[in-house]
Design a protein around this motif. Sequence first.
Motif, PDB file in Angstrom:
ATOM      1  N   ALA A 231      12.602  40.353  79.705  1.00  0.00           N
ATOM      2  CA  ALA A 231      13.351  41.154  80.681  1.00  0.00           C
ATOM      3  C   ALA A 231      13.087  42.642  80.471  1.00  0.00           C
ATOM      4  O   ALA A 231      12.835  43.383  81.425  1.00  0.00           O
ATOM      5  CB  ALA A 231      14.855  40.854  80.563  1.00  0.00           C
ATOM      6  N   ALA A 232      13.129  43.082  79.213  1.00  0.00           N
ATOM      7  CA  ALA A 232      12.899  44.502  78.918  1.00  0.00           C
ATOM      8  C   ALA A 232      11.466  44.892  79.259  1.00  0.00           C
ATOM      9  O   ALA A 232      11.217  45.964  79.830  1.00  0.00           O
ATOM     10  CB  ALA A 232      13.189  44.786  77.443  1.00  0.00           C
ATOM     11  N   ALA A 233      10.517  44.016  78.929  1.00  0.00           N
ATOM     12  CA  ALA A 233       9.102  44.293  79.197  1.00  0.00           C
ATOM     13  C   ALA A 233       8.876  44.535  80.691  1.00  0.00           C
ATOM     14  O   ALA A 233       8.123  45.425  81.087  1.00  0.00           O
ATOM     15  CB  ALA A 233       8.229  43.134  78.706  1.00  0.00           C
ATOM     16  N   ALA A 234       9.540  43.736  81.522  1.00  0.00           N
ATOM     17  CA  ALA A 234       9.364  43.885  82.965  1.00  0.00           C
ATOM     18  C   ALA A 234      10.169  45.068  83.508  1.00  0.00           C
ATOM     19  O   ALA A 234       9.711  45.798  84.384  1.00  0.00           O
ATOM     20  CB  ALA A 234       9.789  42.597  83.676  1.00  0.00           C
ATOM     21  N   GLU A 235      11.359  45.305  82.952  1.00  0.00           N
ATOM     22  CA  GLU A 235      12.254  46.333  83.507  1.00  0.00           C
ATOM     23  C   GLU A 235      11.721  47.752  83.296  1.00  0.00           C
ATOM     24  O   GLU A 235      11.985  48.645  84.117  1.00  0.00           O
ATOM     25  CB  GLU A 235      13.658  46.209  82.895  1.00  0.00           C
ATOM     26  CG  GLU A 235      14.662  47.139  83.583  1.00  0.00           C
ATOM     27  CD  GLU A 235      16.072  47.043  82.994  1.00  0.00           C
ATOM     28  OE1 GLU A 235      16.316  46.165  82.145  1.00  0.00           O
ATOM     29  OE2 GLU A 235      16.912  47.859  83.383  1.00  0.00           O
ATOM     30  N   VAL A 236      10.984  47.987  82.211  1.00  0.00           N
ATOM     31  CA  VAL A 236      10.516  49.362  81.993  1.00  0.00           C
ATOM     32  C   VAL A 236       9.462  49.784  83.023  1.00  0.00           C
ATOM     33  O   VAL A 236       9.213  50.978  83.185  1.00  0.00           O
ATOM     34  CB  VAL A 236      10.005  49.593  80.545  1.00  0.00           C
ATOM     35  CG1 VAL A 236      11.153  49.472  79.544  1.00  0.00           C
ATOM     36  CG2 VAL A 236       8.853  48.658  80.194  1.00  0.00           C
ATOM     37  N   GLY A 237       8.860  48.813  83.724  1.00  0.00           N
ATOM     38  CA  GLY A 237       7.883  49.148  84.773  1.00  0.00           C
ATOM     39  C   GLY A 237       8.468  50.061  85.846  1.00  0.00           C
ATOM     40  O   GLY A 237       8.012  51.197  86.017  1.00  0.00           O
TER      41      GLY A 237
ATOM     42  N   ARG B 153       3.603  39.444  77.201  1.00  0.00           N
ATOM     43  CA  ARG B 153       4.671  40.450  77.347  1.00  0.00           C
ATOM     44  C   ARG B 153       4.116  41.824  77.729  1.00  0.00           C
ATOM     45  O   ARG B 153       4.597  42.426  78.693  1.00  0.00           O
ATOM     46  CB  ARG B 153       5.517  40.491  76.076  1.00  0.00           C
ATOM     47  CG  ARG B 153       6.298  39.179  75.851  1.00  0.00           C
ATOM     48  CD  ARG B 153       6.753  39.014  74.410  1.00  0.00           C
ATOM     49  NE  ARG B 153       7.307  37.684  74.141  1.00  0.00           N
ATOM     50  CZ  ARG B 153       6.578  36.604  73.888  1.00  0.00           C
ATOM     51  NH1 ARG B 153       5.244  36.663  73.895  1.00  0.00           N
ATOM     52  NH2 ARG B 153       7.160  35.439  73.661  1.00  0.00           N
ATOM     53  N   PRO B 154       3.114  42.345  76.994  1.00  0.00           N
ATOM     54  CA  PRO B 154       2.584  43.651  77.427  1.00  0.00           C
ATOM     55  C   PRO B 154       1.937  43.587  78.806  1.00  0.00           C
ATOM     56  O   PRO B 154       2.005  44.561  79.563  1.00  0.00           O
ATOM     57  CB  PRO B 154       1.565  44.003  76.334  1.00  0.00           C
ATOM     58  CG  PRO B 154       1.302  42.744  75.594  1.00  0.00           C
ATOM     59  CD  PRO B 154       2.528  41.911  75.715  1.00  0.00           C
ATOM     60  N   MET B 155       1.344  42.446  79.156  1.00  0.00           N
ATOM     61  CA  MET B 155       0.774  42.325  80.513  1.00  0.00           C
ATOM     62  C   MET B 155       1.870  42.433  81.560  1.00  0.00           C
ATOM     63  O   MET B 155       1.658  42.985  82.648  1.00  0.00           O
ATOM     64  CB  MET B 155       0.003  41.019  80.672  1.00  0.00           C
ATOM     65  CG  MET B 155      -1.375  41.059  80.000  1.00  0.00           C
ATOM     66  SD  MET B 155      -2.488  39.732  80.551  1.00  0.00           S
ATOM     67  CE  MET B 155      -1.662  38.264  79.972  1.00  0.00           C
ATOM     68  N   LEU B 156       3.063  41.903  81.252  1.00  0.00           N
ATOM     69  CA  LEU B 156       4.182  42.018  82.198  1.00  0.00           C
ATOM     70  C   LEU B 156       4.540  43.481  82.433  1.00  0.00           C
ATOM     71  O   LEU B 156       4.812  43.897  83.563  1.00  0.00           O
ATOM     72  CB  LEU B 156       5.415  41.267  81.683  1.00  0.00           C
ATOM     73  CG  LEU B 156       5.349  39.747  81.640  1.00  0.00           C
ATOM     74  CD1 LEU B 156       6.674  39.195  81.126  1.00  0.00           C
ATOM     75  CD2 LEU B 156       5.019  39.170  83.009  1.00  0.00           C
ATOM     76  N   THR B 157       4.564  44.255  81.334  1.00  0.00           N
ATOM     77  CA  THR B 157       4.889  45.678  81.470  1.00  0.00           C
ATOM     78  C   THR B 157       3.869  46.384  82.367  1.00  0.00           C
ATOM     79  O   THR B 157       4.237  47.137  83.278  1.00  0.00           O
ATOM     80  CB  THR B 157       4.921  46.350  80.088  1.00  0.00           C
ATOM     81  OG1 THR B 157       5.938  45.722  79.302  1.00  0.00           O
ATOM     82  CG2 THR B 157       5.219  47.845  80.188  1.00  0.00           C
ATOM     83  N   ILE B 158       2.604  46.117  82.118  1.00  0.00           N
ATOM     84  CA  ILE B 158       1.541  46.760  82.903  1.00  0.00           C
ATOM     85  C   ILE B 158       1.639  46.337  84.372  1.00  0.00           C
ATOM     86  O   ILE B 158       1.633  47.184  85.278  1.00  0.00           O
ATOM     87  CB  ILE B 158       0.141  46.371  82.355  1.00  0.00           C
ATOM     88  CG1 ILE B 158      -0.012  46.776  80.886  1.00  0.00           C
ATOM     89  CG2 ILE B 158      -0.961  46.966  83.234  1.00  0.00           C
ATOM     90  CD1 ILE B 158      -0.105  48.256  80.645  1.00  0.00           C
ATOM     91  N   ALA B 159       1.746  45.028  84.606  1.00  0.00           N
ATOM     92  CA  ALA B 159       1.778  44.539  85.990  1.00  0.00           C
ATOM     93  C   ALA B 159       3.028  45.041  86.716  1.00  0.00           C
ATOM     94  O   ALA B 159       2.967  45.406  87.899  1.00  0.00           O
ATOM     95  CB  ALA B 159       1.724  43.014  86.013  1.00  0.00           C
ATOM     96  N   SER B 160       4.157  45.092  85.993  1.00  0.00           N
ATOM     97  CA  SER B 160       5.391  45.567  86.616  1.00  0.00           C
ATOM     98  C   SER B 160       5.278  47.048  86.970  1.00  0.00           C
ATOM     99  O   SER B 160       5.722  47.471  88.043  1.00  0.00           O
ATOM    100  CB  SER B 160       6.569  45.317  85.669  1.00  0.00           C
ATOM    101  OG  SER B 160       7.718  45.992  86.111  1.00  0.00           O
TER     102      SER B 160
END
Lengths: 339, 339
Positions: free
Chosen positions: A191-197, A62-69
């Motif tokens: 979804a939230a993890a990716a959307e904050v990117g 999940r945190p990797m998704l935020t970073i990558a996004s």
Amino acid sequence: MVVAANRVERTEARGTIDTILAVTERDMARVNELILSMAGSRVELIPEIANHLISSGGKRLRPMLTIASALAHGYGEGDAQVKLAASVEFMHTATLLHDDVVDESDLRRGKSTARTIWGNQASVLVGDYLLGQAFKMMVDVGSLTALSILSDASAIIAEGEVWQLAAAKRMTTSEADYLAVVDAKTAALFAAAAEVGPVIAGKGEAERAAMRSYGRSLGISFQLIDDVLDYGGIAADLGKNTGDDFREGKITLPVILAYQAGDEEEKAFWRAAMEEGENGDEALARARSLIERHATLEATIERARDYGAQAFEAASSLPASPARDALLDVVEFCISRIR
Amino acid sequence: MVVAANRVERTEARGTIDTILAVTERDMARVNELILSMAGSRVELIPEIANHLISSGGKRLRPMLTIASALAHGYGEGDAQVKLAASVEFMHTATLLHDDVVDESDLRRGKSTARTIWGNQASVLVGDYLLGQAFKMMVDVGSLTALSILSDASAIIAEGEVWQLAAAKRMTTSEADYLAVVDAKTAALFAAAAEVGPVIAGKGEAERAAMRSYGRSLGISFQLIDDVLDYGGIAADLGKNTGDDFREGKITLPVILAYQAGDEEEKAFWRAAMEEGENGDEALARARSLIERHATLEATIERARDYGAQAFEAASSLPASPARDALLDVVEFCISRIR
């Protein structure tokens, strides 16, 4: 098919977590530092319990998704992505602590759960603490939009959990009901993890909607594959005993589909197993054979692939970059956990 | 003494909750509506459990503090005070739900606790949901400062609870240790509830510090009086059985002071009672007689009065207004619960 078409454009490795590991490596080192520091407290029991979970070998997807996004949308400087990624992981960790209490689980990823070592009380309270720390980090970032996305997710996750609790033991649960629970319990945080990117990158609603869709579809796909692994995977691979869902009376998609395809006698078996707790080894063997007879693992994988294709499509609209490829590869990775 | 000096300036009623009830009446009607609406969910179990607690006759002191503090600083229009007050009450309700699970309590305010009716699992998850809803309302207000104050409080409360859990059963707990727990578990939310008033009124650090100090001192005073009532009050008054703290092995200030004043034999009694769970009716009678012998209820009330005086002084700096008088009267009210 969209997935196939996009695949042709790329030369990167598929079905691997290595791409996202490489792309997020630098920032994830900062996320891990922040996690350790924010799990600290003068109350020793807190880091003890938090670190038990944090260091238990989760993938930190999940945190990797935020970073990558964030990277895929051009946000690379600053530390907003690091703080939000750590918040996302804390929200996830808090959920796991409470989940294990609610499910009375003894094992997670092959290790004793916090509640079996320190008790339910400490698990509830340390979960609350981590949630509070998560919100502190979000506030620190200073984006009301990101705060809104993550606080919405927090309420949706809990709502999904209560719903599951109320509906969990009923074999009348439909596929749509189950997917709604997965949507809330698992997909909302993806979804939230990716959307904050895109949010911290200053992008607009179109980019946010694409990442929300990506995260949501990926989350559902991820959970459905988990459901399959619980009946078919190898314990050492998943750090989880197979058959756990069955023994805990958790009604997942392979079971729902087998129930619906079964005759009256089979339906009675499932009701006795899931609703009345007749879920010993013999019952598990029977469950496996019914699941095999009706090919419901295959049917569940098929749905997981459909959601995966949606996730792939949503991320395909991003400009080409290593971060975009990382987001695409993760989709295949989640599904390819099935061998 | 400051309290006495300030008293002379005022002609309003003292030791009554009526002043704050009158001053906040209009806004509290909106708070109550918002609470009912935000406790709603398509998952029926959520409003069922939330309303059990929400309608159980609590005084809603904390949200009233937010409203009165906002009014005392000139914020009367808009709805920020209403949303923040409802958030504060949800944070409190979530804490109560989790507390009852952690303490294994069967009664609260004379009614069965949610966990005895719906189980620990639902209590944990509905608490999580209300906390998520609380953050959503705060985000809606849009003040990062208010969000920061309340998310800090959220983490501090949980940290205090874990500390109490780790230290609770040790008779070596000092008065300072105990006050630190009260500061975290109870006073932090009172302080945050009061501090957000000047924040939404656009006031500066001086006003915030005064309200923080007011809320904190009032919260400590409030809790110490609760501790006294548990050994001396009348069950019907508090909606709580007296002796509950003793039977649950909760070490409170009257007990700490009695232990410290006791001889070796008395110390051994307290250890057996609080650490080993020898806390039946006979032990409770003995505890009461030791508490009386060493006059520790009186000593606890004295400390409560000192904190009350600090709260009174902090609010005295406000410009004269009905809202200021309401804040002052609440201090006396909390202490005058002792007859």
